[in-house]
Enzyme design. Structure first.
Site, PDB file in Angstrom:
ATOM      1  N   CYS A 137       0.809  -1.222   0.000  1.00  7.73           N
ATOM      2  CA  CYS A 137       0.000   0.000   0.000  1.00  7.73           C
ATOM      3  C   CYS A 137       0.845   1.275   0.000  1.00  7.73           C
ATOM      4  CB  CYS A 137      -0.948   0.005   1.191  1.00  7.73           C
ATOM      5  SG  CYS A 137      -0.169  -0.446   2.753  1.00  7.73           S
ATOM      6  N   HIS A 178      -2.689   6.351   4.366  1.00 10.71           N
ATOM      7  CA  HIS A 178      -1.290   6.603   4.695  1.00 10.71           C
ATOM      8  C   HIS A 178      -0.891   7.973   4.150  1.00 10.71           C
ATOM      9  CE1 HIS A 178      -1.174   2.512   5.850  1.00 10.71           C
ATOM     10  NE2 HIS A 178      -0.659   1.977   4.776  1.00 10.71           N
TER      11      HIS A 178
END
Lengths: 348, 348
Positions: free
Chosen positions: B132, B252
């Site tokens: 990710c 994130h």
């Protein structure tokens, strides 16, 4: 020469988050106080504060407040320092200023005692305490620079809300509880109280600390860049910073990339320079998952360093993780260290 | 050629945090499904899951589960992929694997469609979905590299707990509530469920994501370093990473430093390369405090970039702040994009 009877100390900003830690630190470090004067803005005047079991009434800071004061610790915002620090000096006090008001003034030493204590001797009445995020970084960089040289610094910060004061601590608590209750989060303060927009900090990350400058950097980032060069006596050292506010209460963390002068330096060399440095504690052992965190560093005076790694592409490059209590080494303890140095070295 | 009747799709890991987002994404993007098979470990088999108003019973994944399957999305951990992906391929399925099992296998394309869609054509039955934190970074770097060249990348990450699964989300909630109640925080999972020690993540920052490697880097950091070079077809590109877990749930963020090949490149040049890039949204205006945050990016498919600044010392250096939903572009959406590309380009 040390005055056995102690010193007349004034604390401006006694009711704030840092002021509170200053009092705790003065008491814990047994700072020799003859008479303590607690000062604040008119808004907070009248509040009662306990120190060593005695109750003090906080008074509004005025020029006359500094009559007879030998050491004045300022931590009530830049505008208060600008209007009153010279008044205190004119009345014979040495000012240790924890705001950004005079940090880049070339007549004002900017001091982290482990790094440039000797600069205190050159003071003209005011000594500036650096920005919290700068202090812990230069404390970690200095032993490396001293042994191996340094040609570059790039830092990304992970900063606690207490750097924005008591109200920011309350805002994080209130928003966190609201979120957990499934309610909307109210944002009235962060990232910057006086700025136009406010965003939730709870369960979030805000890439803005202090206001934006014309060059696209925030003031916090420019403080880290400029103060680092001044404290380390390295005006030509390239320093880059990205500063981010995060949802924890105390202690800033920093992911720091540095380049040293010699490509033969090893991780062990960096670690041993740090282990032997004043005020630094190395917490670095991947085999036992040992590294500092904001929670582990909170309430402690030292600067903690872990995750020391050599860059995989640049033999002169190293990565560090630097954590320290932003209210202690980042503010109160560094200020009290400067005061201790003034006395010990007869520089008052 | 597109099959008008749709495809037989299997989802392995249907009950996890990413599996849930895969189903949401397949539905929202109107992916052409003829028959859907939901699979999991024996532990989660038997659970009921709703998709497009129909109830499905999750079945234990076995080699035979893949008979007749054309597209198999794997997101149940590396060991499940290692034991079953080749079984699926042997039965005629194309596997899109969201674990790290095959990412660095030279026979397996590692794909972010906006960056290297053409690599999908070379698949031998398995296509790997990158980590990710890598996906969002390379999505932002590619348009810059394509226009201005790239000679260096240094990233510090700010990663959400959902990257560690549903239990990590619960742990952050539980610890946050305990802390606000003045109770002790119980840490049983993070930073890494299978590792020796666990630390609280609530109101903290943990500089460890995944287990430590022998070189002192974590596996997450090595994934970012190695996967970035593979996806960008830049085996010699210096990439450094420091990965940090933080107390927020989704998305994130990354503080990225890049060096381009030409010192005349401006912030406007970088911004316009990003504005015109697929899948990127530029949110960058300091005058209005405009920048992406984990909260603002959550639930969205794109990669958001802000805080574009030129380094103050290196004319080839730029700093970026890159944010994206780690469960969508970082996992589910990127996997579904690969599946869409397989169909659209007749690469199935």
């Amino acid at each position: 020469m040390v005055n056995e009877q102690g010193y007349n100390v004034a604390l401006v900003g006694a009711t704030g988050a840092v002021g509170h830690k200053m009092l705790e630190t003065l008491e814990r470090k047994k700072f020799p106080i003859k008479q303590l004067t607690l000062l604040s803005s008119s808004r907070s005047a009248g509040k009662k504060i306990n120190f060593k079991g005695e109750e003090y009434t906080v008074q509004e800071a005025t020029p006359e407040s500094f009559e007879g004061i030998q050491i004045a610790l300022f931590s009530a915002g830049g505008s208060v320092s600008k209007s009153l620090a010279h008044e205190a000096v004119a009345r014979g006090a040495v000012v240790i200023d924890n705001t950004s008001a005079f940090r880049m003034d070339e007549n004002v030493p900017l001091v982290v005692p482990e790094v440039n204590e000797e600069d205190i001797a050159k003071h003209n009445g005011i000594i500036a305490n650096p920005n919290c995020s700068t202090i812990q970084m230069v404390a970690a960089l200095k032993p490396i620079q001293a042994k191996f040289g340094m040609s570059r610094v790039i830092v990304s910060t992970y900063q606690a809300v207490s750097g924005a004061g008591n109200l920011a601590i309350d805002e994080l608590k209130d928003q966190s509880q609201a979120f957990l209750n499934g309610e909307d989060m109210e944002a009235n303060l962060l990232p910057v109280s006086g700025d136009k927009k406010h965003y939730p900090i709870a369960f979030n990350a805000l890439p803005q600390i202090d206001v934006f400058q014309e060059n696209g950097y925030t003031y916090e980032e420019m403080k880290m860049i400029n103060e680092t060069k001044k404290i380390m006596h390295a005006p030509g050292l390239p320093v880059a910073a990205t500063c981010v506010r995060l949802p924890f209460f105390t202690s800033h963390a920093e992911s720091v990339y540095v380049e040293v002068a010699d490509e033969n330096v090893t991780v062990k060399d960096i670690q041993s320079a740090l282990v032997n440095a004043d005020g630094i504690i190395l917490e670095d052992d991947p085999s036992t998952q040992t590294y500092p965190t904001p929670l582990s560093a909170s309430g402690k005076s030292e600067v903690f360093v872990g995750r020391v790694r050599k860059d995989l592409d640049n033999a002169k490059g190293f990565h560090l993780w630097v954590v320290s209590d932003n209210l202690l080494k980042g503010a109160a303890w560094n200020s009290v260290q400067i005061a201790e140095s003034l006395i010990k070295n007869n520089w008052l």
